[in-house]
Design a protein around this motif. Structure first.
Motif, PDB file in Angstrom:
ATOM      1  N   TYR A 147       0.843  -1.178   0.000  1.00 50.96           N
ATOM      2  CA  TYR A 147       0.000   0.000   0.000  1.00 50.96           C
ATOM      3  C   TYR A 147       0.883   1.235   0.000  1.00 50.96           C
ATOM      4  N   TYR A 148       0.539   2.179  -0.840  1.00 49.06           N
ATOM      5  CA  TYR A 148       1.315   3.404  -0.957  1.00 49.06           C
ATOM      6  C   TYR A 148       0.379   4.559  -1.276  1.00 49.06           C
ATOM      7  N   THR A 149       0.906   5.772  -1.157  1.00 48.04           N
ATOM      8  CA  THR A 149       0.174   6.937  -1.641  1.00 48.04           C
ATOM      9  C   THR A 149       1.025   7.626  -2.697  1.00 48.04           C
ATOM     10  N   ASN A 150       0.379   8.154  -3.712  1.00 52.89           N
ATOM     11  CA  ASN A 150       1.094   8.811  -4.806  1.00 52.89           C
ATOM     12  C   ASN A 150       1.913  10.004  -4.333  1.00 52.89           C
ATOM     13  N   ARG A 151       1.433  10.707  -3.347  1.00 53.91           N
ATOM     14  CA  ARG A 151       2.105  11.929  -2.925  1.00 53.91           C
ATOM     15  C   ARG A 151       3.240  11.687  -1.925  1.00 53.91           C
ATOM     16  N   SER A 152       3.450  10.456  -1.544  1.00 53.89           N
ATOM     17  CA  SER A 152       4.469  10.171  -0.535  1.00 53.89           C
ATOM     18  C   SER A 152       5.774   9.665  -1.151  1.00 53.89           C
ATOM     19  N   PRO A 153       6.846  10.457  -1.056  1.00 50.38           N
ATOM     20  CA  PRO A 153       8.130   9.985  -1.583  1.00 50.38           C
ATOM     21  C   PRO A 153       8.691   8.806  -0.786  1.00 50.38           C
ATOM     22  N   ARG A 154       8.123   8.542   0.373  1.00 52.76           N
ATOM     23  CA  ARG A 154       8.541   7.369   1.143  1.00 52.76           C
ATOM     24  C   ARG A 154       7.992   6.086   0.533  1.00 52.76           C
ATOM     25  N   SER A 155       6.872   6.174  -0.177  1.00 54.32           N
ATOM     26  CA  SER A 155       6.224   4.939  -0.614  1.00 54.32           C
ATOM     27  C   SER A 155       5.951   4.840  -2.101  1.00 54.32           C
ATOM     28  N   ASN A 156       5.900   5.937  -2.837  1.00 48.97           N
ATOM     29  CA  ASN A 156       5.417   5.887  -4.212  1.00 48.97           C
ATOM     30  C   ASN A 156       6.378   5.242  -5.209  1.00 48.97           C
ATOM     31  N   TRP A 157       7.517   4.786  -4.755  1.00 47.44           N
ATOM     32  CA  TRP A 157       8.498   4.166  -5.647  1.00 47.44           C
ATOM     33  C   TRP A 157       8.779   2.708  -5.295  1.00 47.44           C
ATOM     34  N   LEU A 158       8.162   2.193  -4.245  1.00 49.71           N
ATOM     35  CA  LEU A 158       8.514   0.857  -3.754  1.00 49.71           C
ATOM     36  C   LEU A 158       8.101  -0.266  -4.709  1.00 49.71           C
TER      37      LEU A 158
ATOM     38  N   TYR B 247     -10.279  -2.508   3.576  1.00 55.81           N
ATOM     39  CA  TYR B 247      -9.310  -3.566   3.859  1.00 55.81           C
ATOM     40  C   TYR B 247      -8.079  -2.965   4.526  1.00 55.81           C
ATOM     41  N   PHE B 248      -7.574  -1.885   3.948  1.00 57.54           N
ATOM     42  CA  PHE B 248      -6.388  -1.247   4.504  1.00 57.54           C
ATOM     43  C   PHE B 248      -6.641  -0.806   5.943  1.00 57.54           C
TER      44      PHE B 248
ATOM     45  N   LEU C 223      -3.511   1.658  12.239  1.00 60.58           N
ATOM     46  CA  LEU C 223      -2.768   2.908  12.405  1.00 60.58           C
ATOM     47  C   LEU C 223      -2.592   3.644  11.080  1.00 60.58           C
ATOM     48  N   LYS C 224      -3.013   3.005   9.989  1.00 63.35           N
ATOM     49  CA  LYS C 224      -2.958   3.583   8.635  1.00 63.35           C
ATOM     50  C   LYS C 224      -1.542   4.009   8.251  1.00 63.35           C
ATOM     51  N   LYS C 225      -0.567   3.191   8.628  1.00 67.47           N
ATOM     52  CA  LYS C 225       0.827   3.474   8.291  1.00 67.47           C
ATOM     53  C   LYS C 225       1.041   3.308   6.795  1.00 67.47           C
ATOM     54  N   ASN C 226       1.759   4.230   6.218  1.00 65.67           N
ATOM     55  CA  ASN C 226       2.044   4.221   4.794  1.00 65.67           C
ATOM     56  C   ASN C 226       3.547   4.446   4.612  1.00 65.67           C
ATOM     57  N   PRO C 227       4.245   3.533   3.954  1.00 66.58           N
ATOM     58  CA  PRO C 227       3.766   2.370   3.233  1.00 66.58           C
ATOM     59  C   PRO C 227       3.479   1.197   4.174  1.00 66.58           C
ATOM     60  N   SER C 228       2.728   0.262   3.625  1.00 68.55           N
ATOM     61  CA  SER C 228       2.439  -1.002   4.304  1.00 68.55           C
ATOM     62  C   SER C 228       2.591  -2.116   3.291  1.00 68.55           C
ATOM     63  N   LEU C 229       3.006  -3.271   3.779  1.00 70.97           N
ATOM     64  CA  LEU C 229       3.237  -4.414   2.896  1.00 70.97           C
ATOM     65  C   LEU C 229       2.498  -5.622   3.442  1.00 70.97           C
ATOM     66  N   VAL C 230       1.838  -6.348   2.549  1.00 68.74           N
ATOM     67  CA  VAL C 230       1.238  -7.643   2.879  1.00 68.74           C
ATOM     68  C   VAL C 230       1.782  -8.627   1.855  1.00 68.74           C
ATOM     69  N   THR C 231       2.441  -9.677   2.313  1.00 69.35           N
ATOM     70  CA  THR C 231       2.993 -10.669   1.392  1.00 69.35           C
ATOM     71  C   THR C 231       1.949 -11.726   1.057  1.00 69.35           C
ATOM     72  N   SER C 232       2.276 -12.573   0.091  1.00 69.58           N
ATOM     73  CA  SER C 232       1.348 -13.635  -0.315  1.00 69.58           C
ATOM     74  C   SER C 232       1.102 -14.622   0.826  1.00 69.58           C
ATOM     75  N   SER C 233       2.030 -14.698   1.777  1.00 75.69           N
ATOM     76  CA  SER C 233       1.841 -15.591   2.925  1.00 75.69           C
ATOM     77  C   SER C 233       1.060 -14.922   4.054  1.00 75.69           C
ATOM     78  N   GLY C 234       0.722 -13.631   3.874  1.00 74.82           N
ATOM     79  CA  GLY C 234      -0.037 -12.915   4.891  1.00 74.82           C
ATOM     80  C   GLY C 234       0.818 -12.120   5.863  1.00 74.82           C
ATOM     81  N   PHE C 235       2.144 -12.166   5.701  1.00 76.95           N
ATOM     82  CA  PHE C 235       3.041 -11.394   6.556  1.00 76.95           C
ATOM     83  C   PHE C 235       2.792  -9.903   6.308  1.00 76.95           C
ATOM     84  N   LYS C 236       2.679  -9.125   7.385  1.00 76.61           N
ATOM     85  CA  LYS C 236       2.416  -7.690   7.284  1.00 76.61           C
ATOM     86  C   LYS C 236       3.589  -6.909   7.864  1.00 76.61           C
ATOM     87  N   LEU C 237       3.896  -5.813   7.185  1.00 74.44           N
ATOM     88  CA  LEU C 237       5.029  -4.999   7.593  1.00 74.44           C
ATOM     89  C   LEU C 237       4.724  -3.538   7.282  1.00 74.44           C
TER      90      LEU C 237
END
Length: 195
Positions: free
Chosen positions: A1-12, A36-37, A43-57
């Protein structure tokens, strides 16, 4: 999950592609409208990652490290413990120190606050210019481009587009010209010309 305006996440997502992973990016520019997010990441942290195994980061630096660790290019984080530690340190400097200094360039409406923010960012970039990394090496951590260089380039480029002058910071200006040629920067820049 990312936001377009966030340089922390929009390139991942592009980072994942570059290192050989198939990452599906989901833009959540309006975090409140993504049930879902909101459920999975209260906490609506951005970026967020969910892997195919369900691991969240969450957390930018943790996600960057995870993506590269799982990839075909683990060396993009560094080839030995010292270089990896330096890469992690620079990622942290730009993710925290730079972003904290730059916040008012974008989110404060007063001219004085914006100018103070530009001065803080400029001071940080002077530190980068004079750092051991750019005095002794072509890039921040070693003589090859690492992920920290890509992240730093994105943020310094945004700063210059907001009026932070770096032409007198000779090592930093040369560094930016060198990093600009990396294929990941070219791809990210095509997607978002500001970067």
């Amino acid at each position: 999950y990312y936001t377009n305006r966030s340089p922390r996440s929009n390139w991942l997502t592009d980072l994942g592609t570059y290192v050989g992973l198939d990452i599906v990016g989901v833009c959540v520019d309006d975090l409140c409208k993504s049930p879902y997010f909101s459920t999975e990441f209260p906490l609506k942290k951005n970026p967020s990652l969910v892997t195919s195994s369900g691991f969240k980061l969450t957390e930018t630096v943790a996600i960057i490290r995870y993506i590269i660790s799982k990839s075909e290019k683990p060396y993009f984080f560094g080839s030995n413990i010292e270089v990896r530690a330096s890469c992690l340190s620079w990622l942290s400097v730009f993710n925290m120190d730079y972003m904290n200094a730059a916040r008012d360039m974008f989110f404060n409406e007063t001219r004085e606050a914006k100018q103070l923010s530009i001065m803080k960012v400029r001071s940080l970039l002077e530190y980068v210019n004079d750092s051991v990394g750019l005095v002794e090496r072509k890039y921040l951590c070693c003589n090859v481009i690492l992920v920290a260089d890509i992240f730093a380039f994105k943020l310094v480029n945004i700063a210059t587009s907001c009026g932070v002058e770096i032409s007198d910071l000779k090592r930093l200006a040369l560094y930016m010209n060198n990093v600009r040629l990396h294929s990941l920067i070219i791809k990210v820049t095509e997607a978002s010309p500001l970067l």
